[in-house]
Design an enzyme around this catalytic site. Structure first.
Site, mmCIF file in Angstrom:
data_model
loop_
_atom_site.group_PDB
_atom_site.id
_atom_site.type_symbol
_atom_site.label_atom_id
_atom_site.label_comp_id
_atom_site.label_asym_id
_atom_site.label_seq_id
_atom_site.Cartn_x
_atom_site.Cartn_y
_atom_site.Cartn_z
ATOM 1 N N CYS A 142 -16.018 8.961 2.303
ATOM 2 C CA CYS A 142 -15.642 7.800 3.113
ATOM 3 C C CYS A 142 -15.025 8.244 4.439
ATOM 4 O O CYS A 142 -14.108 9.074 4.464
ATOM 5 C CB CYS A 142 -14.662 6.930 2.330
ATOM 6 S SG CYS A 142 -14.042 5.508 3.239
ATOM 7 N N CYS A 157 -23.057 1.769 4.679
ATOM 8 C CA CYS A 157 -22.096 2.882 4.704
ATOM 9 C C CYS A 157 -22.730 4.122 5.346
ATOM 10 O O CYS A 157 -23.735 4.643 4.846
ATOM 11 C CB CYS A 157 -21.629 3.211 3.287
ATOM 12 S SG CYS A 157 -20.412 4.555 3.250
ATOM 13 N N CYS A 187 -18.694 -1.407 6.502
ATOM 14 C CA CYS A 187 -18.967 -2.228 5.326
ATOM 15 C C CYS A 187 -18.409 -3.635 5.490
ATOM 16 O O CYS A 187 -18.902 -4.582 4.854
ATOM 17 C CB CYS A 187 -18.423 -1.565 4.054
ATOM 18 S SG CYS A 187 -16.633 -1.364 4.015
ATOM 19 N N CYS A 197 -13.077 3.315 9.472
ATOM 20 C CA CYS A 197 -14.459 2.838 9.601
ATOM 21 C C CYS A 197 -14.504 1.397 9.099
ATOM 22 O O CYS A 197 -13.935 1.083 8.050
ATOM 23 C CB CYS A 197 -15.398 3.715 8.775
ATOM 24 S SG CYS A 197 -17.130 3.171 8.782
ATOM 25 N N CYS A 226 -23.284 -4.037 2.212
ATOM 26 C CA CYS A 226 -22.234 -3.034 2.432
ATOM 27 C C CYS A 226 -22.661 -1.662 1.925
ATOM 28 O O CYS A 226 -22.377 -0.634 2.561
ATOM 29 C CB CYS A 226 -20.928 -3.475 1.786
ATOM 30 S SG CYS A 226 -21.007 -3.777 0.008
ATOM 31 N N CYS A 286 -20.515 -12.246 -4.399
ATOM 32 C CA CYS A 286 -21.358 -11.269 -3.708
ATOM 33 C C CYS A 286 -22.837 -11.473 -4.051
ATOM 34 O O CYS A 286 -23.720 -11.118 -3.258
ATOM 35 C CB CYS A 286 -20.933 -9.849 -4.077
ATOM 36 S SG CYS A 286 -19.408 -9.300 -3.284
ATOM 37 N N ASP A 292 0.837 -1.200 0.000
ATOM 38 C CA ASP A 292 0.000 0.000 0.000
ATOM 39 C C ASP A 292 0.875 1.255 0.000
ATOM 40 O O ASP A 292 0.544 2.251 0.633
ATOM 41 C CB ASP A 292 -0.924 -0.018 1.225
ATOM 42 C CG ASP A 292 -1.997 1.056 1.159
ATOM 43 O OD1 ASP A 292 -2.351 1.471 0.052
ATOM 44 O OD2 ASP A 292 -2.471 1.481 2.235
ATOM 45 N N CYS A 337 -20.736 -7.423 6.206
ATOM 46 C CA CYS A 337 -20.523 -8.396 5.126
ATOM 47 C C CYS A 337 -20.684 -9.823 5.638
ATOM 48 O O CYS A 337 -19.975 -10.233 6.572
ATOM 49 C CB CYS A 337 -19.135 -8.219 4.519
ATOM 50 S SG CYS A 337 -18.765 -9.414 3.216
ATOM 51 N N CYS A 348 -26.371 -9.481 -2.953
ATOM 52 C CA CYS A 348 -26.210 -8.808 -1.658
ATOM 53 C C CYS A 348 -25.762 -7.355 -1.844
ATOM 54 O O CYS A 348 -24.846 -7.066 -2.610
ATOM 55 C CB CYS A 348 -25.187 -9.551 -0.800
ATOM 56 S SG CYS A 348 -24.895 -8.807 0.824
#
Length: 369
Positions: free
Chosen positions: A227, A211, A257, A254, A207, A201, A147, A261, A204
């Site tokens: 966000c 939020c 989400c 946060c 998420c 997914c 990252d 799940c 669904c």
């Protein structure tokens, strides 16, 4: 003769020995991901993260980012603390219902994952080099990412079988949910790619509905400007006033989400003590966090990802949470304590802190309307 498939098998074992959860291999042709990246940038969804636009399509072109790259070794590292119970998601939801509790995203309560993962990937790359035939080892080149550069991490993770891209834009795995970090080793050796993972997914939309700020503007589309993770970490200026009440008591990141799940009921505990929750970053009261001096902030967050936002932004975030707590209609004694804490920073040298403190003090009026 170099057996690339057997080599990857060895890499997986070395990775497990280093505490990594999973290894995959992806190619470098990500051209079909470029239109989506460009559309996201053109919509301005990256907010103030100018480096994303500055790097442009280099994010989707590993061989341009690191010339000579032929393969990308992808890695997953689970981070759910080992001591968390099977009810960990319910426990996290409960934190959000306690307005005076400071909520830090789960991944940030322990050691900085950049350091933990990068060190292990570096060791893995060195082990790979040692195991190559002499003629290949001499010319072996690699670069480790955690990252820390313009890399399409989730795209590479999906192509290499680590997981699929969930509608919340994070990587998801059927056997491990999404509570894991991603890292990569770009190498100049041709390795067999692993099988990509298909999406699970289905219909669904949990998420998207969960939020708090509506940052998930559609499946697989995140507007970072809304966000809470972006606002509390990447964003340097004032938090937009309309979004402040929606942040609740979240002061760094946060997890909503991910908490909602269904796949995270399979989230795996980490074997690494690095991600154990530190005292002061889990279950602390907002007032206590707000009264930390800069020296105390630096001491308590040493070695964690939180330190990078600095004391000023920390106070900004906590001030918003304190204002939201006042708006819930606290017991008189608690309201007095919160008000006094905020007033102690009312003349802070930073205009950013003063403005958020002023806003927070006004929120007591919300509870009476």
């Amino acid at each position: 003769m170099f057996d690339a498939a057997q080599f990857v098998t060895h890499v997986r074992q070395w990775a497990r020995d280093l505490g990594l959860s999973q290894i995959g291999v992806a190619g470098v042709d990500l051209r079909d991901a470029e239109p989506g990246l460009l559309a996201w940038l053109e919509a301005g969804f990256h907010g103030e993260m100018d480096y994303m636009a500055r790097h442009g399509l280099k994010r989707a072109r590993p061989a341009e980012l690191v010339p000579g790259t032929i393969s990308v070794v992808t890695a997953r590292m689970d981070y759910l603390p080992a001591r968390r119970t099977d009810d960990w998601r319910a426990e996290e939801w409960a934190r959000l219902e306690r307005p005076l509790e400071a909520v830090v995203s789960l991944y940030a309560r322990g050691r900085d994952y950049h350091k933990v993962l990068r060190q292990r990937l570096q060791k893995l790359a060195e082990r790979m080099q040692q195991a190559l035939p002499a003629q290949d080892a001499d010319g072996f080149a690699y670069r480790v990412f955690t990252d820390s550069a313009p890399v399409l991490e989730v795209e590479l993770a999906q192509r290499s079988g680590i997981g699929w891209r969930g509608k919340h834009t994070l990587a998801l795995d059927r056997d491990g949910g999404s509570m894991f970090f991603l890292g990569e080793i770009f190498v100049n050796v041709a390795l067999p790619t692993t099988v990509a993972v298909s999406s699970h997914c289905g219909a669904c939309t949990a998420c998207l509905m969960a939020c708090p700020t509506g940052a998930l503007v559609g499946p697989y589309r995140l507007d970072a400007r809304r966000c809470i993770s972006y606002l509390t970490i990447e964003h340097a200026g004032p938090i937009p006033v309309p979004l402040r009440p929606l942040m609740g008591n979240r002061i760094y990141g946060c997890d909503d989400c991910q908490l909602v799940c269904p796949w995270n009921k399979f989230a795996r505990r980490t074997p690494l003590p690095d991600f154990d929750e530190r005292s002061g970053l889990s279950g602390s009261r907002l007032v206590e966090c707000f009264l930390w001096s800069e020296t105390e902030f630096l001491q308590r967050t040493e070695g964690t990802p939180i330190r990078r936002i600095g004391h000023e932004r920390w106070l900004r975030n906590v001030a918003v949470a304190l204002g939201n707590a006042l708006a819930t209609g606290l017991a008189p004694a608690d309201a007095v304590q919160v008000t006094q804490a905020l007033q102690s920073r009312a003349e802070h040298p930073s205009p950013l802190v003063r403005e958020h403190v002023s806003w927070a003090l006004q929120q007591a009026l919300r509870s009476s309307t």
